[in-house]
Design an enzyme around this catalytic site. Structure first.
Site, PDB file in Angstrom:
ATOM      1  N   ARG A  19       0.331  -1.462  -0.478  1.00 18.00           N
ATOM      2  CA  ARG A  19      -0.034  -0.004  -0.620  1.00 18.00           C
ATOM      3  C   ARG A  19       0.870   0.666   0.003  1.00 18.00           C
ATOM      4  NH1 ARG A  19      -1.121   4.573   2.623  1.00 18.00           N
ATOM      5  NH2 ARG A  19      -0.191   3.239   4.811  1.00 18.00           N
ATOM      6  N   ASP A  20       1.584   1.845   0.701  1.00 22.58           N
ATOM      7  CA  ASP A  20       2.244   3.042   1.121  1.00 22.58           C
ATOM      8  C   ASP A  20       3.999   2.886   0.727  1.00 22.58           C
ATOM      9  OD1 ASP A  20       2.690   4.897   2.475  1.00 22.58           O
ATOM     10  OD2 ASP A  20       3.043   4.716   4.125  1.00 22.58           O
ATOM     11  N   HIS A 211       4.260   3.599  12.621  1.00 22.60           N
ATOM     12  CA  HIS A 211       4.801   3.413  11.035  1.00 22.60           C
ATOM     13  C   HIS A 211       5.841   4.585  10.632  1.00 22.60           C
ATOM     14  CE1 HIS A 211       2.826   3.660   7.537  1.00 22.60           C
ATOM     15  NE2 HIS A 211       3.340   4.817   7.212  1.00 22.60           N
ATOM     16  N   HIS A 213       9.288   6.432   8.788  1.00 22.49           N
ATOM     17  CA  HIS A 213       9.144   7.010   7.666  1.00 22.49           C
ATOM     18  C   HIS A 213      11.007   7.546   7.647  1.00 22.49           C
ATOM     19  CE1 HIS A 213       6.353   6.881   3.876  1.00 22.49           C
ATOM     20  NE2 HIS A 213       5.568   6.472   5.035  1.00 22.49           N
ATOM     21  N   CYS A 244       7.719  10.267  -0.273  1.00 19.50           N
ATOM     22  CA  CYS A 244       7.781  11.425   1.015  1.00 19.50           C
ATOM     23  C   CYS A 244       6.924  12.869  -0.640  1.00 19.50           C
ATOM     24  CB  CYS A 244       8.764  11.559   1.666  1.00 19.50           C
ATOM     25  SG  CYS A 244       8.472  13.460   2.209  1.00 19.50           S
ATOM     26  N   ASN A 253       9.496   3.800   3.628  1.00 22.02           N
ATOM     27  CA  ASN A 253       9.178   3.617   5.004  1.00 22.02           C
ATOM     28  C   ASN A 253      10.584   2.968   5.417  1.00 22.02           C
ATOM     29  OD1 ASN A 253       6.156   3.166   3.516  1.00 22.02           O
ATOM     30  ND2 ASN A 253       6.116   3.332   5.504  1.00 22.02           N
TER      31      ASN A 253
HETATM   32 ZN   LIG Z   1       3.697   6.575   5.309  1.00 22.00          ZN
END
Ligand SMILES: [Zn+2]
Length: 298
Positions: A19-20, A211, A213, A244, A253
């Site tokens: 996802r991310d 979570h 990054h 980002c 991440n």
């Molecule tokens: Zn994230």
């Protein structure tokens, strides 16, 4: 030191790369490649995988195949596959597609919430009041995620009280867990310690995930800081995928393989087979690297 009574010591790793990570890849990743990577991740011992997001394709075209991904992955295993939802519409699509767990994101920063979801933090929280009973009625587990918990690229620092307010709303909505997201990688280890001390004291019955990054290459330091304070649930991304939007070219991440390696080295169990994970990382880099070479930092 809550959430650390396990013996032998262990942590839960939630893989968010599909996802991310994928959503930050420029250029379309074929659905079958996504499915292949998710299935591989599920065989490495990871028990929780955020597989996609039911966000409008206009905002995140990369994840427009969310329904197909959910339909095609091997779901017979003991792995929980979740999907991110930005609003009630996302929940409806997740329900339609038989997703067992959804992650509803609200930003602690009003500006970022407006930028990402086109409404204020208060409006997102009002939507939560509708989302929670609907998820429950449909047997879908609801998690909360608080974006910009450690700072906002638009507003700068974010007061701890605002993170606490959103967490309280999630608790009232009976979410199973809340994830504190360092959305753009602004956290530092002492801030992590201070925020978690406050939150653990305030929410003794609510599991909290972290979570981070790795925008400024201190993601793993923040993980270690959180672990020392008693955090035991961490989100990370295979091959360090992700990015980002406010720092083009920055790492994504925290890489799952680095996180698992570190924990194993300090005697903390993850339940994940590092060798299988390294193979997943290699294949992910091969697939994604061919499409967007900037996006593999693991
Ligand atoms: Zn994230």
């Amino acid at each position: 030191m809550r959430q650390s009574e396990h013996f032998p010591d262990s942590v839960t790793v939630i893989e968010v790369g599909p996802r991310d990570g994928f959503q930050n890849v420029k250029g379309e990743i074929p659905t079958e490649e996504k499915v292949k990577i998710i299935n591989l991740l599920a065989t490495s011992g990871l028990k929780r995988i955020e597989a996609t997001s039911f966000t409008h394709p206009k905002w995140i075209p990369q994840l427009k195949d969310a329904a197909e991904v959910i339909r095609c992955i091997n779901r017979g295993s003991d792995v929980v596959f979740s999907a991110l939802i930005p609003n009630e519409k996302g929940l409806d699509r997740a329900i339609e597609n038989g997703v067992e767990e959804v992650v509803f994101v609200v930003s602690a920063s009003d500006a970022l919430n407006r930028e990402n979801f086109n409404q204020s933090t208060a409006e997102s929280l009002a939507e939560l009041a509708a989302i929670s009973p609907k998820a429950k009625r449909n047997g879908v587990r609801l998690r909360g995620a608080i974006a910009a918990s450690f700072g906002c690229p638009l507003e700068g620092s974010v007061a701890v009280e605002r993170v606490i307010d959103v967490a309280k709303a999630f608790q009232k909505a009976e979410v199973c867990e809340v994830s504190l997201a360092d959305t753009t990688g602004m956290a530092h280890p002492l801030q992590v310690r201070d925020l978690l001390c406050r939150l653990f004291a305030e929410f003794s019955d609510l599991p909290l995930a972290l979570h981070f990054h790795d925008t400024r290459r201190i993601g793993l330091v923040n993980v270690y800081s959180a672990w020392q304070i008693g955090a035991r649930i961490f989100e990370s991304s295979i091959a360090g995928l992700g990015g980002c939007p406010y720092a083009p070219g920055a790492p994504g991440n925290v890489a799952t393989e680095s996180l698992v390696y570190m924990f194993h080295r300090i005697g903390v169990e993850t339940g994940v087979d590092l060798e299988s994970l390294m193979e997943c990382s290699r294949i992910t880099k091969e697939v994604v690297g061919g499409i967007d070479p900037d996006r593999c930092h693991g």
